[in-house]
Design a protein around this motif. Structure first.
Motif, PDB file in Angstrom:
ATOM      1  N   HIS A 159     -58.027  35.004 -53.384  1.00 10.64           N
ATOM      2  CA  HIS A 159     -57.235  34.309 -54.525  1.00 10.64           C
ATOM      3  C   HIS A 159     -58.243  33.400 -55.292  1.00 10.64           C
ATOM      4  O   HIS A 159     -58.322  32.103 -54.887  1.00 10.64           O
ATOM      5  CB  HIS A 159     -56.032  33.550 -53.933  1.00 10.64           C
ATOM      6  CG  HIS A 159     -55.048  32.989 -54.919  1.00 10.64           C
ATOM      7  ND1 HIS A 159     -54.085  32.080 -54.735  1.00 10.64           N
ATOM      8  CD2 HIS A 159     -54.821  33.305 -56.308  1.00 10.64           C
ATOM      9  CE1 HIS A 159     -53.375  31.685 -55.855  1.00 10.64           C
ATOM     10  NE2 HIS A 159     -53.720  32.372 -56.686  1.00 10.64           N
ATOM     11  N   ILE A 160     -58.523  33.616 -56.379  1.00 14.37           N
ATOM     12  CA  ILE A 160     -59.458  32.832 -57.218  1.00 14.37           C
ATOM     13  C   ILE A 160     -58.492  32.100 -58.445  1.00 14.37           C
ATOM     14  O   ILE A 160     -57.573  32.569 -58.980  1.00 14.37           O
ATOM     15  CB  ILE A 160     -60.257  33.830 -58.021  1.00 14.37           C
ATOM     16  CG1 ILE A 160     -61.261  34.876 -57.367  1.00 14.37           C
ATOM     17  CG2 ILE A 160     -61.304  32.938 -58.954  1.00 14.37           C
ATOM     18  CD1 ILE A 160     -62.022  34.249 -56.342  1.00 14.37           C
ATOM     19  N   GLU A 178     -55.616  32.405 -63.062  1.00 13.49           N
ATOM     20  CA  GLU A 178     -55.831  32.853 -61.554  1.00 13.49           C
ATOM     21  C   GLU A 178     -55.692  34.371 -61.423  1.00 13.49           C
ATOM     22  O   GLU A 178     -55.173  34.935 -62.207  1.00 13.49           O
ATOM     23  CB  GLU A 178     -54.964  32.080 -60.608  1.00 13.49           C
ATOM     24  CG  GLU A 178     -53.426  32.358 -60.944  1.00 13.49           C
ATOM     25  CD  GLU A 178     -52.358  31.575 -60.070  1.00 13.49           C
ATOM     26  OE1 GLU A 178     -52.716  31.401 -58.892  1.00 13.49           O
ATOM     27  OE2 GLU A 178     -51.369  31.282 -60.548  1.00 13.49           O
ATOM     28  N   PHE A 179     -56.285  34.895 -60.450  1.00 11.72           N
ATOM     29  CA  PHE A 179     -56.175  36.185 -60.385  1.00 11.72           C
ATOM     30  C   PHE A 179     -56.721  36.536 -58.972  1.00 11.72           C
ATOM     31  O   PHE A 179     -57.280  35.748 -58.266  1.00 11.72           O
ATOM     32  CB  PHE A 179     -56.883  37.022 -61.288  1.00 11.72           C
ATOM     33  CG  PHE A 179     -58.475  36.624 -61.323  1.00 11.72           C
ATOM     34  CD1 PHE A 179     -59.415  37.328 -60.546  1.00 11.72           C
ATOM     35  CD2 PHE A 179     -59.013  35.501 -62.118  1.00 11.72           C
ATOM     36  CE1 PHE A 179     -60.759  37.047 -60.804  1.00 11.72           C
ATOM     37  CE2 PHE A 179     -60.131  35.337 -62.017  1.00 11.72           C
ATOM     38  CZ  PHE A 179     -61.277  35.870 -61.401  1.00 11.72           C
ATOM     39  N   LEU A 180     -56.618  37.991 -58.443  1.00  6.84           N
ATOM     40  CA  LEU A 180     -56.819  38.483 -57.072  1.00  6.84           C
ATOM     41  C   LEU A 180     -58.212  39.081 -57.194  1.00  6.84           C
ATOM     42  O   LEU A 180     -58.265  39.797 -58.187  1.00  6.84           O
ATOM     43  CB  LEU A 180     -55.925  39.289 -56.551  1.00  6.84           C
ATOM     44  CG  LEU A 180     -54.558  38.564 -56.075  1.00  6.84           C
ATOM     45  CD1 LEU A 180     -53.405  39.513 -55.335  1.00  6.84           C
ATOM     46  CD2 LEU A 180     -54.810  37.416 -54.987  1.00  6.84           C
ATOM     47  N   HIS A 181     -59.189  39.013 -56.635  1.00  7.14           N
ATOM     48  CA  HIS A 181     -60.624  39.563 -56.519  1.00  7.14           C
ATOM     49  C   HIS A 181     -60.759  40.256 -55.220  1.00  7.14           C
ATOM     50  O   HIS A 181     -60.857  39.502 -54.274  1.00  7.14           O
ATOM     51  CB  HIS A 181     -61.457  38.535 -57.064  1.00  7.14           C
ATOM     52  CG  HIS A 181     -62.798  39.092 -57.088  1.00  7.14           C
ATOM     53  ND1 HIS A 181     -64.216  38.435 -56.659  1.00  7.14           N
ATOM     54  CD2 HIS A 181     -63.099  40.327 -57.672  1.00  7.14           C
ATOM     55  CE1 HIS A 181     -65.144  39.308 -56.991  1.00  7.14           C
ATOM     56  NE2 HIS A 181     -64.609  40.437 -57.530  1.00  7.14           N
ATOM     57  N   THR A 182     -60.941  41.447 -55.226  1.00  9.27           N
ATOM     58  CA  THR A 182     -61.302  42.191 -53.884  1.00  9.27           C
ATOM     59  C   THR A 182     -62.680  42.660 -53.697  1.00  9.27           C
ATOM     60  O   THR A 182     -63.026  43.114 -54.656  1.00  9.27           O
ATOM     61  CB  THR A 182     -60.329  43.562 -53.771  1.00  9.27           C
ATOM     62  OG1 THR A 182     -58.864  42.989 -53.641  1.00  9.27           O
ATOM     63  CG2 THR A 182     -60.516  43.914 -52.223  1.00  9.27           C
ATOM     64  N   MET A 183     -63.405  41.953 -52.613  1.00 10.98           N
ATOM     65  CA  MET A 183     -64.780  42.277 -52.624  1.00 10.98           C
ATOM     66  C   MET A 183     -65.081  42.373 -50.941  1.00 10.98           C
ATOM     67  O   MET A 183     -64.653  41.408 -50.415  1.00 10.98           O
ATOM     68  CB  MET A 183     -65.652  41.468 -53.738  1.00 10.98           C
ATOM     69  CG  MET A 183     -67.108  41.959 -53.635  1.00 10.98           C
ATOM     70  SD  MET A 183     -67.846  40.800 -54.729  1.00 10.98           S
ATOM     71  CE  MET A 183     -67.924  39.234 -54.282  1.00 10.98           C
TER      72      MET A 183
END
Length: 316
Positions: free
Chosen positions: A70-71, A59-64
């Motif tokens: 929260h992926i 899991e990780f955070l993706h900012t777009m």
């Protein structure tokens, strides 16, 4: 599809990292596949290609698009070219990420045409991801069957990419188009569901219409007759008929009549004029003109070829 206009120099001067396809991809293949088992945080960056990530572990955070996502396991997202985004990953975690990166020209070389030109079929694969409002592609989750299908597709694509056996580019592109088709349906789930419900609602009506046309194509069938039979307005009928058959009403009727004429012309007892009217055409010159536009030859030429062709003797 016009690519987003971006001042790359201005962005890089402001500290945004730029990943260039010329450095990231093979020289003669505008597509790249990979699998990652480690993930590091990456500051704001962009690239000149599409990027698809499917996460099967971690899991990780993706900012777009100004939004943080929260992926997690089972998620997929699509990043269009020249879109700023950022990855924030926990340190020392186990991950499994399947990645696909490609230039629009891999889907169709006409995407690289700066003049724009006429619309073409393949544009539908990418237009849903080109606009900022397509946020539904920023984080997607699939049902179990679709999820397994996507994972299998990306595994096959990576295998083709790594083995590089003859014609692997063709297989890779075919798999990519299938993957994009699945994603487009996911992004447009409500539209797909509405289309399904509409299809079911009018299934009996359109089946009855098509059956009537097939049985009576030799008669003087008019559009108004079909509207009466289906109890639909002209505009609604035309729209539904095109969706149902893939052709306009007139095109469907002419195709059917020409196909019937091909069979009738093989009967020597019928003249070309007889065939013309028996197939449903009411003017000989029009029939001959349409027949030639479909087959490349006149009805008389077709008949000559059909009647002089001798059947082959069977081997005993």
């Amino acid at each position: 599809m016009k690519m987003k206009k971006v001042d790359i120099d201005e962005l890089t001067r402001s500290g945004v990292i730029f990943f260039n396809s010329k450095l990231e991809m093979l020289e003669d293949l505008p597509c790249k596949m990979y699998r990652m088992d480690k993930l590091s945080s990456l500051w704001v960056h962009f690239h000149d290609y599409f990027q698809i990530w499917y996460v099967s572990k971690g899991e990780f955070l993706h900012t777009m698009g100004g939004q943080e996502y929260h992926i997690t396991k089972g998620n997929m997202f699509v990043v269009p070219p020249f879109t700023e985004h950022r990855i924030q990953a926990p340190p020392e975690q186990e991950v499994e990420i399947w990645g696909c990166e490609f230039l629009p020209t891999f889907v169709n070389e006409r995407f690289g045409d700066p003049s724009g030109g006429q619309p073409f079929f393949d544009i539908s694969y990418l237009t849903y991801f080109e606009h900022a409002e397509s946020v539904s592609s920023y984080q997607m989750t699939f049902d179990g069957v679709t999820d397994s299908r996507i994972r299998g597709l990306m595994q096959e694509m990576l295998g083709e990419y790594e083995r590089r056996t003859p014609f692997f580019q063709i297989v890779l592109k075919a798999h990519l188009l299938l993957l994009l088709s699945i994603i487009v349906r996911q992004v447009n789930g409500e539209l797909v569901q509405a289309g399904f419900e509409k299809s079911e609602k009018y299934r009996d009506t359109m089946s009855k219409v098509v059956e009537y046309i097939q049985k009576n194509s030799h008669e003087d069938i008019k559009l108004e007759d079909m509207c009466t039979i289906s109890n639909l307005s002209k505009s609604t009928f035309c729209s539904l008929f095109k969706e149902w058959t893939g052709k306009t009403f007139n095109r469907y009727l002419i195709d059917l009549r020409i196909n019937n004429a091909l069979g009738l012309l093989q009967h020597p007892s019928l003249t070309v004029t007889d065939v013309c009217f028996a197939a449903g055409f009411n003017e000989l010159s029009y029939f001959c003109r349409i027949f030639k536009s479909y087959t490349g030859i006149s009805p008389n030429q077709f008949r000559k070829q059909a009647t002089t062709k001798q059947p082959q003797n069977s081997i005993r």
